[in-house]
Motif scaffolding. Structure first.
Motif, PDB file in Angstrom:
ATOM      1  N   CYS A  95     -17.368  28.272  18.752  1.00 23.04           N
ATOM      2  CA  CYS A  95     -16.166  28.287  19.586  1.00 23.04           C
ATOM      3  C   CYS A  95     -15.850  29.684  20.097  1.00 23.04           C
ATOM      4  O   CYS A  95     -14.995  29.853  20.952  1.00 23.04           O
ATOM      5  CB  CYS A  95     -14.973  27.746  18.795  1.00 23.04           C
ATOM      6  N   GLY A  96     -16.481  30.719  19.549  1.00 28.33           N
ATOM      7  CA  GLY A  96     -16.134  32.081  19.897  1.00 28.33           C
ATOM      8  C   GLY A  96     -16.934  32.615  21.065  1.00 28.33           C
ATOM      9  O   GLY A  96     -17.893  32.013  21.528  1.00 28.33           O
ATOM     10  N   GLY A  97     -16.552  33.808  21.516  1.00 23.81           N
ATOM     11  CA  GLY A  97     -17.242  34.406  22.632  1.00 23.81           C
ATOM     12  C   GLY A  97     -18.220  35.484  22.217  1.00 23.81           C
ATOM     13  O   GLY A  97     -18.823  36.137  23.046  1.00 23.81           O
ATOM     14  N   GLY A  98     -18.379  35.748  20.930  1.00 26.08           N
ATOM     15  CA  GLY A  98     -19.275  36.784  20.463  1.00 26.08           C
ATOM     16  C   GLY A  98     -19.107  36.980  18.984  1.00 26.08           C
ATOM     17  O   GLY A  98     -18.266  36.353  18.353  1.00 26.08           O
ATOM     18  N   SER A  99     -19.898  37.901  18.426  1.00 23.75           N
ATOM     19  CA  SER A  99     -19.872  38.084  16.975  1.00 23.75           C
ATOM     20  C   SER A  99     -18.526  38.596  16.493  1.00 23.75           C
ATOM     21  O   SER A  99     -18.022  38.169  15.447  1.00 23.75           O
ATOM     22  CB  SER A  99     -20.989  39.048  16.559  1.00 23.75           C
ATOM     23  N   SER A 100     -17.891  39.528  17.244  1.00 24.79           N
ATOM     24  CA  SER A 100     -16.601  40.053  16.814  1.00 24.79           C
ATOM     25  C   SER A 100     -15.522  38.984  16.866  1.00 24.79           C
ATOM     26  O   SER A 100     -14.677  38.888  15.968  1.00 24.79           O
ATOM     27  CB  SER A 100     -16.201  41.246  17.686  1.00 24.79           C
ATOM     28  N   THR A 101     -15.548  38.155  17.926  1.00 28.24           N
ATOM     29  CA  THR A 101     -14.589  37.051  18.023  1.00 28.24           C
ATOM     30  C   THR A 101     -14.799  36.063  16.892  1.00 28.24           C
ATOM     31  O   THR A 101     -13.835  35.611  16.261  1.00 28.24           O
ATOM     32  CB  THR A 101     -14.741  36.325  19.370  1.00 28.24           C
ATOM     33  N   SER A 102     -16.058  35.733  16.619  1.00 23.51           N
ATOM     34  CA  SER A 102     -16.360  34.773  15.561  1.00 23.51           C
ATOM     35  C   SER A 102     -15.885  35.285  14.213  1.00 23.51           C
ATOM     36  O   SER A 102     -15.302  34.540  13.415  1.00 23.51           O
ATOM     37  CB  SER A 102     -17.860  34.496  15.507  1.00 23.51           C
ATOM     38  N   ALA A 103     -16.106  36.544  13.935  1.00 20.60           N
ATOM     39  CA  ALA A 103     -15.687  37.119  12.666  1.00 20.60           C
ATOM     40  C   ALA A 103     -14.167  37.080  12.529  1.00 20.60           C
ATOM     41  O   ALA A 103     -13.631  36.783  11.458  1.00 20.60           O
ATOM     42  CB  ALA A 103     -16.202  38.551  12.540  1.00 20.60           C
ATOM     43  N   ARG A 104     -13.484  37.378  13.633  1.00 17.30           N
ATOM     44  CA  ARG A 104     -12.022  37.351  13.599  1.00 17.30           C
ATOM     45  C   ARG A 104     -11.495  35.945  13.346  1.00 17.30           C
ATOM     46  O   ARG A 104     -10.560  35.751  12.575  1.00 17.30           O
ATOM     47  CB  ARG A 104     -11.467  37.897  14.917  1.00 17.30           C
ATOM     48  N   VAL A 105     -12.120  34.948  13.990  1.00 15.77           N
ATOM     49  CA  VAL A 105     -11.706  33.560  13.796  1.00 15.77           C
ATOM     50  C   VAL A 105     -11.953  33.116  12.359  1.00 15.77           C
ATOM     51  O   VAL A 105     -11.118  32.455  11.747  1.00 15.77           O
ATOM     52  CB  VAL A 105     -12.452  32.634  14.788  1.00 15.77           C
ATOM     53  N   VAL A 106     -13.106  33.507  11.816  1.00 16.35           N
ATOM     54  CA  VAL A 106     -13.416  33.146  10.433  1.00 16.35           C
ATOM     55  C   VAL A 106     -12.393  33.740   9.475  1.00 16.35           C
ATOM     56  O   VAL A 106     -11.904  33.071   8.565  1.00 16.35           O
ATOM     57  CB  VAL A 106     -14.841  33.609  10.054  1.00 16.35           C
ATOM     58  N   ARG A 107     -12.044  35.003   9.668  1.00 13.03           N
ATOM     59  CA  ARG A 107     -11.041  35.635   8.796  1.00 13.03           C
ATOM     60  C   ARG A 107      -9.698  34.931   8.912  1.00 13.03           C
ATOM     61  O   ARG A 107      -8.990  34.727   7.928  1.00 13.03           O
ATOM     62  CB  ARG A 107     -10.896  37.122   9.168  1.00 13.03           C
ATOM     63  N   ARG A 108      -9.353  34.568  10.122  1.00  7.40           N
ATOM     64  CA  ARG A 108      -8.037  33.949  10.351  1.00  7.40           C
ATOM     65  C   ARG A 108      -7.912  32.616   9.630  1.00  7.40           C
ATOM     66  O   ARG A 108      -6.834  32.245   9.174  1.00  7.40           O
ATOM     67  CB  ARG A 108      -7.820  33.761  11.853  1.00  7.40           C
ATOM     68  N   HIS A 109      -9.031  31.883   9.528  1.00  5.58           N
ATOM     69  CA  HIS A 109      -8.974  30.544   8.936  1.00  5.58           C
ATOM     70  C   HIS A 109      -9.634  30.482   7.561  1.00  5.58           C
ATOM     71  O   HIS A 109     -10.009  29.416   7.095  1.00  5.58           O
ATOM     72  CB  HIS A 109      -9.641  29.533   9.875  1.00  5.58           C
ATOM     73  N   ARG A 110      -9.754  31.639   6.912  1.00  7.48           N
ATOM     74  CA  ARG A 110     -10.400  31.682   5.612  1.00  7.48           C
ATOM     75  C   ARG A 110      -9.689  30.808   4.584  1.00  7.48           C
ATOM     76  O   ARG A 110     -10.299  30.283   3.659  1.00  7.48           O
ATOM     77  CB  ARG A 110     -10.465  33.133   5.122  1.00  7.48           C
ATOM     78  N   ASP A 111      -8.378  30.647   4.738  1.00  9.56           N
ATOM     79  CA  ASP A 111      -7.610  29.851   3.779  1.00  9.56           C
ATOM     80  C   ASP A 111      -7.632  28.361   4.106  1.00  9.56           C
ATOM     81  O   ASP A 111      -6.958  27.563   3.457  1.00  9.56           O
ATOM     82  CB  ASP A 111      -6.160  30.329   3.717  1.00  9.56           C
ATOM     83  N   GLY A 112      -8.418  27.943   5.122  1.00 11.58           N
ATOM     84  CA  GLY A 112      -8.503  26.522   5.451  1.00 11.58           C
ATOM     85  C   GLY A 112      -7.341  26.018   6.275  1.00 11.58           C
ATOM     86  O   GLY A 112      -7.161  24.809   6.413  1.00 11.58           O
TER      87      GLY A 112
END
Length: 218
Positions: free
Chosen positions: A31-48
């Motif tokens: 769903c992201g536009g790049g590795s930095s975006t993907s990492a940010r999204v993953v961190r944001r939803h780490r708690d499920g």
């Protein structure tokens, strides 16, 4: 509960998005536009938890009272209807156990209700919940926007047993099926409340702050 196949609506989007939040980087990265975006999204939803910014939260969240877009966004994952549209936009049974039986003069509709559906608090859905929904909707003091669709047509309604609802019409009304495909069925104990909702959908409403925010659990 078993649901008919439908196009990607908001309810299914929320389910897919929450699934992405829970399953982690592989699906979120798509769903992201790049590795930095993907990492940010993953961190944001780490708690499920999936967090979605919306224009606002309505002050009255009773889905029978308000047809506003804000209320619908909140209600669609929580409450369901007697009938629903499938992928070909045909109205098919959802909470109803089958097609309605319509009298020869088309003034009496007998609707079977499923016996395998529970609300999010564990209570079984019965015909009494359907009757309570109709009663709230047609009560002039409730302020329901739905009353404008059915007031001149629905004459009476009753639960003849736990699994059967009978609707009596003053005049034949071809649009009744359409309305039954959109009318949300609410738990009879909260059908008059403005600050909560309890349905049979895939999400449970956990918290609501009028005009500000709401939270749900899948």
């Amino acid at each position: 509960m078993t649901r008919p196949p439908t196009a990607l609506d908001r309810r299914r989007f929320l389910g897919l998005a929450l699934g992405a939040a829970v399953t982690g980087p592989s699906l979120l990265a798509a769903c992201g536009g790049g590795s930095s975006t993907s990492a940010r999204v993953v961190r944001r939803h780490r708690d499920g938890i999936l967090r979605i910014g919306v224009a606002g939260a309505p002050s009255n969240i009773n889905p029978l009272d308000s047809g506003s877009e804000l209320t619908r966004w909140l209600a669609e994952p929580v409450v369901e209807t007697l009938y629903a549209y499938d992928a070909q936009l045909r109205s098919v049974p959802l909470l109803a156990a089958g097609e309605p039986t319509i009298s020869a003069d088309r003034l009496t509709w007998t609707i079977p209700v499923r016996d395998d559906v529970t609300f999010q608090n564990g209570d079984r859905m019965t015909a009494d919940d359907v009757v309570a929904t109709l009663d709230h909707m047609l009560n002039l003091s409730s302020g329901s926007e739905w009353i404008t669709y059915l007031l001149d047509y629905v004459q009476a309604f009753e639960a003849t047993d736990e699994r059967t609802v009978v609707i009596h019409l003053a005049n034949a009304y071809g649009l009744l099926r359409s309305h039954l495909t959109n009318l949300p069925i609410c738990h009879r104990d909260v059908v008059d409340r403005k600050d909560t909702m309890l349905g049979t959908g895939p999400y449970r409403l956990d918290d609501f702050t009028p005009g500000q925010s709401f939270s749900m659990t899948r």
